[in-house]
Design a protein around this motif. Structure first.
Motif, PDB file in Angstrom:
ATOM      1  N   THR A  22       0.033 -26.912  21.684  1.00 43.48           N
ATOM      2  CA  THR A  22      -0.885 -27.966  21.244  1.00 43.48           C
ATOM      3  C   THR A  22      -1.061 -29.035  22.309  1.00 43.48           C
ATOM      4  O   THR A  22      -2.149 -29.629  22.442  1.00 43.48           O
ATOM      5  CB  THR A  22      -0.353 -28.615  19.955  1.00 43.48           C
ATOM      6  OG1 THR A  22      -0.200 -27.598  18.964  1.00 43.48           O
ATOM      7  CG2 THR A  22      -1.277 -29.701  19.446  1.00 43.48           C
ATOM      8  N   HIS A  23      -0.007 -29.285  23.095  1.00 37.18           N
ATOM      9  CA  HIS A  23      -0.013 -30.435  23.990  1.00 37.18           C
ATOM     10  C   HIS A  23      -0.351 -30.097  25.442  1.00 37.18           C
ATOM     11  O   HIS A  23      -0.519 -31.007  26.258  1.00 37.18           O
ATOM     12  CB  HIS A  23       1.338 -31.145  23.910  1.00 37.18           C
ATOM     13  CG  HIS A  23       1.631 -31.675  22.539  1.00 37.18           C
ATOM     14  ND1 HIS A  23       1.004 -32.791  22.041  1.00 37.18           N
ATOM     15  CD2 HIS A  23       2.437 -31.213  21.556  1.00 37.18           C
ATOM     16  CE1 HIS A  23       1.435 -33.015  20.800  1.00 37.18           C
ATOM     17  NE2 HIS A  23       2.291 -32.072  20.492  1.00 37.18           N
ATOM     18  N   ALA A  42       9.963 -24.280  12.166  1.00 33.13           N
ATOM     19  CA  ALA A  42       9.114 -23.577  13.123  1.00 33.13           C
ATOM     20  C   ALA A  42       8.589 -22.277  12.521  1.00 33.13           C
ATOM     21  O   ALA A  42       7.419 -21.919  12.710  1.00 33.13           O
ATOM     22  CB  ALA A  42       9.899 -23.290  14.401  1.00 33.13           C
ATOM     23  N   LYS A  73       1.754 -35.510  15.441  1.00 32.37           N
ATOM     24  CA  LYS A  73       1.201 -35.043  16.701  1.00 32.37           C
ATOM     25  C   LYS A  73       0.895 -36.202  17.637  1.00 32.37           C
ATOM     26  O   LYS A  73       1.070 -36.096  18.850  1.00 32.37           O
ATOM     27  CB  LYS A  73      -0.067 -34.226  16.444  1.00 32.37           C
ATOM     28  CG  LYS A  73       0.187 -32.843  15.880  1.00 32.37           C
ATOM     29  CD  LYS A  73      -1.110 -32.064  15.758  1.00 32.37           C
ATOM     30  CE  LYS A  73      -0.865 -30.678  15.204  1.00 32.37           C
ATOM     31  NZ  LYS A  73      -2.117 -29.890  15.064  1.00 32.37           N
ATOM     32  N   ARG A 131       5.613 -22.762  10.308  1.00 38.75           N
ATOM     33  CA  ARG A 131       4.373 -22.952  11.067  1.00 38.75           C
ATOM     34  C   ARG A 131       3.826 -21.625  11.574  1.00 38.75           C
ATOM     35  O   ARG A 131       2.628 -21.347  11.475  1.00 38.75           O
ATOM     36  CB  ARG A 131       4.621 -23.891  12.247  1.00 38.75           C
ATOM     37  CG  ARG A 131       4.925 -25.330  11.875  1.00 38.75           C
ATOM     38  CD  ARG A 131       5.054 -26.165  13.148  1.00 38.75           C
ATOM     39  NE  ARG A 131       5.389 -27.552  12.879  1.00 38.75           N
ATOM     40  CZ  ARG A 131       5.517 -28.482  13.818  1.00 38.75           C
ATOM     41  NH1 ARG A 131       5.333 -28.153  15.093  1.00 38.75           N
ATOM     42  NH2 ARG A 131       5.830 -29.729  13.501  1.00 38.75           N
ATOM     43  N   SER A 173       9.604 -32.246  17.662  1.00 35.00           N
ATOM     44  CA  SER A 173       8.303 -31.842  17.133  1.00 35.00           C
ATOM     45  C   SER A 173       8.148 -32.078  15.638  1.00 35.00           C
ATOM     46  O   SER A 173       7.126 -31.698  15.064  1.00 35.00           O
ATOM     47  CB  SER A 173       8.062 -30.357  17.432  1.00 35.00           C
ATOM     48  OG  SER A 173       7.864 -30.157  18.804  1.00 35.00           O
ATOM     49  N   GLY A 206       5.249 -26.158  18.691  1.00 36.41           N
ATOM     50  CA  GLY A 206       4.064 -26.957  18.965  1.00 36.41           C
ATOM     51  C   GLY A 206       3.741 -27.203  20.421  1.00 36.41           C
ATOM     52  O   GLY A 206       2.858 -27.998  20.733  1.00 36.41           O
ATOM     53  N   LYS A 207       4.410 -26.499  21.325  1.00 35.08           N
ATOM     54  CA  LYS A 207       4.195 -26.757  22.750  1.00 35.08           C
ATOM     55  C   LYS A 207       2.747 -26.526  23.178  1.00 35.08           C
ATOM     56  O   LYS A 207       2.189 -27.300  23.957  1.00 35.08           O
ATOM     57  CB  LYS A 207       5.135 -25.905  23.601  1.00 35.08           C
ATOM     58  CG  LYS A 207       4.967 -24.425  23.395  1.00 35.08           C
ATOM     59  CD  LYS A 207       5.972 -23.610  24.190  1.00 35.08           C
ATOM     60  CE  LYS A 207       5.891 -22.157  23.778  1.00 35.08           C
ATOM     61  NZ  LYS A 207       4.552 -21.570  23.943  1.00 35.08           N
TER      62      LYS A 207
END
Length: 206
Positions: A18-19, A139, A187, A142, A183, A15-16
């Protein structure tokens, strides 16, 4: 005043990405000029190397040498000039990824990766690294929803376990620089922690 270099790390699907935009918007709202980039990539040569890296089968040593070649070009053409201008640079992966994927996942070991790092960017490291941590099985679930996987994403589970373990070892060795963010939370919760880390770095720079 020199800018700051923030890197975003984690196994594929953690999810890196996303941020990164959240941090960009946070810094821009506070008057900072922000450069967003990625590795391998960030330059014309780097993007060409990225295509080879993700699509062509090669030895672990070749992987490491290619990403460091792209990295040196990236540093000289993008990262270092931006930092000298006072810009803040947000980078999707940097050398910690090579320690994790080639050093850990490919089982090259950390010593040879360190030799390359010392040659390509001696004494240079990110000001802050945000490590997004997630168990490999979660992970993978996803990533599977994205469609066709590249050759790194398609590796067996044990590979991704080794990558994650290598990342966590790096974080344990450098806790002041590398902040581990779980993660498997919402979120919104992760974003709050990410921005708290960015705020702390911003405060130390002013």
């Amino acid at each position: 005043m020199r800018g700051k270099f923030i890197t975003f790390e984690g196994i594929d699907g953690a999810g890196k990405s996303t941020h990164i935009e959240s941090v960009r918007a946070f810094l821009a709202a506070r008057g900072k000029t922000v450069v967003m980039t990625r590795e391998p990539g960030g330059t014309e040569l780097g993007e060409a190397i990225r295509g080879l890296f993700l699509d062509r089968s090669m030895s672990p040593a070749s992987e490491a040498l290619l990403v460091f070649a792209a990295r040196r070009e990236h540093l000289e053409r993008v990262v270092w000039p931006a930092l000298e201008r006072g810009d803040w640079v947000l980078c999707d992966r940097f050398t910690d990824a090579t320690f994790a994927y080639q050093g850990g996942g490919r089982e090259m070991g950390f010593d040879r990766i360190q030799v390359l790092a010392d040659w390509v960017h001696p004494g240079f490291a990110p000001d802050l690294t945000l490590l997004f941590d997630l168990p490999p099985d979660a992970a993978h679930d996803r990533v599977a929803h994205r469609g066709e996987l590249d050759r790194i994403e398609s590796e067996v589970s044990d590979f991704h376990v080794r990558v994650r373990d290598a990342y966590l070892r790096r974080a344990a060795a450098e806790p002041d620089r590398i902040k581990v963010l779980s993660s498997d939370q919402s979120k919104e919760t992760v974003r709050s922690r990410v921005l708290a880390c960015a705020m702390q770095l911003l405060g130390s720079a002013e």
